[in-house]
Write a protein that holds these residues in place. Structure first.
Motif, PDB file in Angstrom:
ATOM      1  N   SER A 169       0.839  -1.203   0.000  1.00 51.03           N
ATOM      2  CA  SER A 169       0.000   0.000   0.000  1.00 51.03           C
ATOM      3  C   SER A 169       0.865   1.240   0.000  1.00 51.03           C
ATOM      4  O   SER A 169       1.976   1.234   0.540  1.00 51.03           O
ATOM      5  CB  SER A 169      -0.942   0.007   1.205  1.00 51.03           C
ATOM      6  OG  SER A 169      -0.215   0.005   2.421  1.00 51.03           O
ATOM      7  N   GLU A 170       0.352   2.289  -0.617  1.00 51.16           N
ATOM      8  CA  GLU A 170       1.073   3.561  -0.617  1.00 51.16           C
ATOM      9  C   GLU A 170       0.760   4.323   0.656  1.00 51.16           C
ATOM     10  O   GLU A 170      -0.394   4.459   1.053  1.00 51.16           O
ATOM     11  CB  GLU A 170       0.684   4.384  -1.840  1.00 51.16           C
ATOM     12  CG  GLU A 170       1.440   5.706  -1.928  1.00 51.16           C
ATOM     13  CD  GLU A 170       1.151   6.475  -3.199  1.00 51.16           C
ATOM     14  OE1 GLU A 170       0.878   7.691  -3.099  1.00 51.16           O
ATOM     15  OE2 GLU A 170       1.206   5.866  -4.294  1.00 51.16           O
ATOM     16  N   HIS A 171       1.828   4.847   1.270  1.00 51.07           N
ATOM     17  CA  HIS A 171       1.665   5.616   2.507  1.00 51.07           C
ATOM     18  C   HIS A 171       1.748   7.115   2.239  1.00 51.07           C
ATOM     19  O   HIS A 171       1.011   7.902   2.840  1.00 51.07           O
ATOM     20  CB  HIS A 171       2.734   5.198   3.512  1.00 51.07           C
ATOM     21  CG  HIS A 171       2.616   5.878   4.845  1.00 51.07           C
ATOM     22  ND1 HIS A 171       1.715   5.465   5.813  1.00 51.07           N
ATOM     23  CD2 HIS A 171       3.270   6.947   5.371  1.00 51.07           C
ATOM     24  CE1 HIS A 171       1.825   6.244   6.877  1.00 51.07           C
ATOM     25  NE2 HIS A 171       2.762   7.155   6.634  1.00 51.07           N
ATOM     26  N   VAL A 218      13.021   8.267  -5.243  1.00 50.35           N
ATOM     27  CA  VAL A 218      13.283   7.254  -4.233  1.00 50.35           C
ATOM     28  C   VAL A 218      11.966   6.587  -3.838  1.00 50.35           C
ATOM     29  O   VAL A 218      10.918   7.238  -3.798  1.00 50.35           O
ATOM     30  CB  VAL A 218      13.969   7.880  -2.994  1.00 50.35           C
ATOM     31  CG1 VAL A 218      13.080   8.924  -2.333  1.00 50.35           C
ATOM     32  CG2 VAL A 218      14.369   6.802  -1.982  1.00 50.35           C
ATOM     33  N   ILE A 219      12.042   5.289  -3.596  1.00 56.26           N
ATOM     34  CA  ILE A 219      10.911   4.550  -3.032  1.00 56.26           C
ATOM     35  C   ILE A 219      11.376   3.933  -1.721  1.00 56.26           C
ATOM     36  O   ILE A 219      12.332   3.146  -1.699  1.00 56.26           O
ATOM     37  CB  ILE A 219      10.400   3.447  -3.973  1.00 56.26           C
ATOM     38  CG1 ILE A 219       9.820   4.046  -5.251  1.00 56.26           C
ATOM     39  CG2 ILE A 219       9.336   2.589  -3.277  1.00 56.26           C
ATOM     40  CD1 ILE A 219       9.344   2.997  -6.261  1.00 56.26           C
ATOM     41  N   GLU A 242       7.045   3.058  11.629  1.00 52.92           N
ATOM     42  CA  GLU A 242       7.978   4.142  11.965  1.00 52.92           C
ATOM     43  C   GLU A 242       8.708   4.647  10.724  1.00 52.92           C
ATOM     44  O   GLU A 242       8.890   5.857  10.544  1.00 52.92           O
ATOM     45  CB  GLU A 242       8.999   3.651  13.000  1.00 52.92           C
ATOM     46  CG  GLU A 242       8.433   3.372  14.368  1.00 52.92           C
ATOM     47  CD  GLU A 242       9.501   2.864  15.317  1.00 52.92           C
ATOM     48  OE1 GLU A 242       9.682   3.455  16.399  1.00 52.92           O
ATOM     49  OE2 GLU A 242      10.182   1.876  14.969  1.00 52.92           O
ATOM     50  N   GLY A 243       9.144   3.718   9.886  1.00 50.64           N
ATOM     51  CA  GLY A 243       9.847   4.114   8.677  1.00 50.64           C
ATOM     52  C   GLY A 243       8.962   4.856   7.704  1.00 50.64           C
ATOM     53  O   GLY A 243       9.370   5.855   7.103  1.00 50.64           O
ATOM     54  N   ALA A 244       7.716   4.406   7.550  1.00 47.06           N
ATOM     55  CA  ALA A 244       6.783   5.063   6.629  1.00 47.06           C
ATOM     56  C   ALA A 244       6.498   6.492   7.081  1.00 47.06           C
ATOM     57  O   ALA A 244       6.460   7.420   6.260  1.00 47.06           O
ATOM     58  CB  ALA A 244       5.483   4.265   6.536  1.00 47.06           C
ATOM     59  N   HIS A 245       6.293   6.664   8.394  1.00 51.93           N
ATOM     60  CA  HIS A 245       6.026   8.011   8.911  1.00 51.93           C
ATOM     61  C   HIS A 245       7.242   8.915   8.739  1.00 51.93           C
ATOM     62  O   HIS A 245       7.108  10.092   8.339  1.00 51.93           O
ATOM     63  CB  HIS A 245       5.633   7.945  10.391  1.00 51.93           C
ATOM     64  CG  HIS A 245       4.328   7.258  10.651  1.00 51.93           C
ATOM     65  ND1 HIS A 245       3.224   7.401   9.833  1.00 51.93           N
ATOM     66  CD2 HIS A 245       3.944   6.420  11.653  1.00 51.93           C
ATOM     67  CE1 HIS A 245       2.219   6.691  10.309  1.00 51.93           C
ATOM     68  NE2 HIS A 245       2.633   6.080  11.414  1.00 51.93           N
ATOM     69  N   ALA A 246       8.435   8.387   9.024  1.00 53.03           N
ATOM     70  CA  ALA A 246       9.651   9.187   8.892  1.00 53.03           C
ATOM     71  C   ALA A 246       9.875   9.574   7.432  1.00 53.03           C
ATOM     72  O   ALA A 246      10.244  10.719   7.125  1.00 53.03           O
ATOM     73  CB  ALA A 246      10.853   8.410   9.426  1.00 53.03           C
ATOM     74  N   ALA A 303       6.587   6.638  -0.420  1.00 50.45           N
ATOM     75  CA  ALA A 303       6.751   5.736   0.719  1.00 50.45           C
ATOM     76  C   ALA A 303       5.637   4.701   0.654  1.00 50.45           C
ATOM     77  O   ALA A 303       4.456   5.053   0.574  1.00 50.45           O
ATOM     78  CB  ALA A 303       6.689   6.494   2.041  1.00 50.45           C
ATOM     79  N   ILE A 304       6.020   3.431   0.641  1.00 48.37           N
ATOM     80  CA  ILE A 304       5.032   2.357   0.599  1.00 48.37           C
ATOM     81  C   ILE A 304       5.199   1.454   1.809  1.00 48.37           C
ATOM     82  O   ILE A 304       6.211   1.519   2.524  1.00 48.37           O
ATOM     83  CB  ILE A 304       5.155   1.524  -0.695  1.00 48.37           C
ATOM     84  CG1 ILE A 304       6.510   0.799  -0.748  1.00 48.37           C
ATOM     85  CG2 ILE A 304       4.954   2.403  -1.927  1.00 48.37           C
ATOM     86  CD1 ILE A 304       6.634  -0.190  -1.895  1.00 48.37           C
TER      87      ILE A 304
END
Length: 329
Positions: free
Chosen positions: A9-11, A55-56, A66-70, A84-85
């Motif tokens: 899913s895409e974030h 970048v993806i 945590e990584g998706a939010h950052a 960010a996915i």
């Protein structure tokens, strides 16, 4: 092929991302390292990449994110654009596959995918170095060194251990690559290789990248090495402990045996792999003593014995899933 929304899913994405302009995509898998992820992203932005590069970020922690939010926060103000996915299925192969499939589906003019991990810092000319070597050699896949950097400088002596040593020293064509932590892959490779790109059977033991490279080589693709395209890999003190080094060395041996059995299936192939494992065990002391003397470390000198033992353990299905519990890795 569009990624299955049940698994990917895409974030977030950059507001002014223009997919039709993108030719090179840097894929960056992440798992519970939000602070270092931002450092990695900053090192990419510092290279002054043009608007044909994106970048993806693939977060493989669907619960914590945590990584998706950052990554989402970083993308709001960065010059480098991207997406960010979330890769909902746990395992590094799932994360890589999600990023590569997303790149192919989102960017119609894509020519190359590059990979860097969330515990690495790109050198100032990292991507340029990979691209230069690809152009010069015509290689379909180009790797570069991952330079170990211990958080505790007193542990730097362990950088001599074979598990941390780059596989090649000079730029140019090479027989094959072994790691996906620093690599450039051309579009024809991705178009021709079957899905999933990385076999999920390797999710928690590692080796999915080596398996991918072997299969790519069997299809006629070529490999290069760019000594100038270095990334600095941040290593916690845990990776200088004997238990971790022993587990990684045994795992390296097990993976090599697994890959050989895939390459040479059937009873004759298994006999060939077993014979090679026994030969390596017999030769291990002759190789280990010089290694230990050269590095001044008896622990490092054990490496060849550990690899041979790991190969034999794999014959009985005893393979350490070193990535199963990332907190201890």
């Amino acid at each position: 092929m569009t990624p299955d929304p049940a698994f990917v899913s895409e974030h977030a994405r950059s507001a002014d991302l223009k997919p039709e302009r993108i030719r090179v995509v840097i894929t960056l898998p992440t798992f519970r390292r939000p602070d270092h992820l931002v450092m990695t992203l900053d090192s990419l932005q510092a290279q002054g990449l043009g608007d044909d590069t994106a970048v993806i970020v693939m977060d493989n922690d669907a619960e914590g994110l945590e990584g998706a939010h950052a990554a989402a926060d970083w993308l709001t103000s960065s010059r480098l654009k991207g997406i960010a996915i979330v890769a909902h299925q746990r395992g590094n192969c799932h994360a890589y596959n999600a990023g590569w499939e997303t790149a192919l589906s989102e960017f119609p003019r894509l020519t190359h995918i590059a990979v860097i991990d969330d515990d690495e810092i790109a050198g100032p000319d990292w991507l340029a170095g990979l691209m230069k070597t690809a152009l010069k050699t015509g290689a379909d896949l180009v790797g570069g060194p991952q330079i170990p950097v211990f958080a505790d400088k007193a542990l730097d002596g362990w950088r001599k251990h074979p598990v941390f040593t780059p596989h090649y020293e000079k730029s140019g064509l090479v027989p094959i690559l072994y790691s996906s932590g620093n690599v450039l892959i051309s579009r024809p490779v991705l178009d021709m290789m079957p899905r999933p790109f990385l076999d999920p059977a390797f999710n928690f033991i590692g080796g999915g990248d080596s398996d991918f490279y072997r299969r790519a080589k069997a299809r006629g693709f070529s490999f290069g090495w760019s000594a100038e395209a270095a990334v600095m890999e941040t290593l916690p003190s845990r990776r200088a402990e004997f238990s971790w080094l022993n587990a990684r060395s045994l795992r390296n041996g097990a993976i090599s045996a697994i890959l050989e059995k895939r390459q040479w299936p059937g009873i004759p192939g298994r006999a060939r792999t077993l014979a090679k494992s026994l030969a390596l065990l017999a030769a291990a002391p002759l190789r280990g003593v010089p290694l230990g003397l050269r590095t001044g470390s008896a622990v490092i000198g054990l490496y060849h014995i550990q690899v041979a033992v790991g190969r034999l353990m794999a014959e009985f299905g005893l393979v350490n899933e070193q990535y199963r519990n990332p907190e201890s890795n």
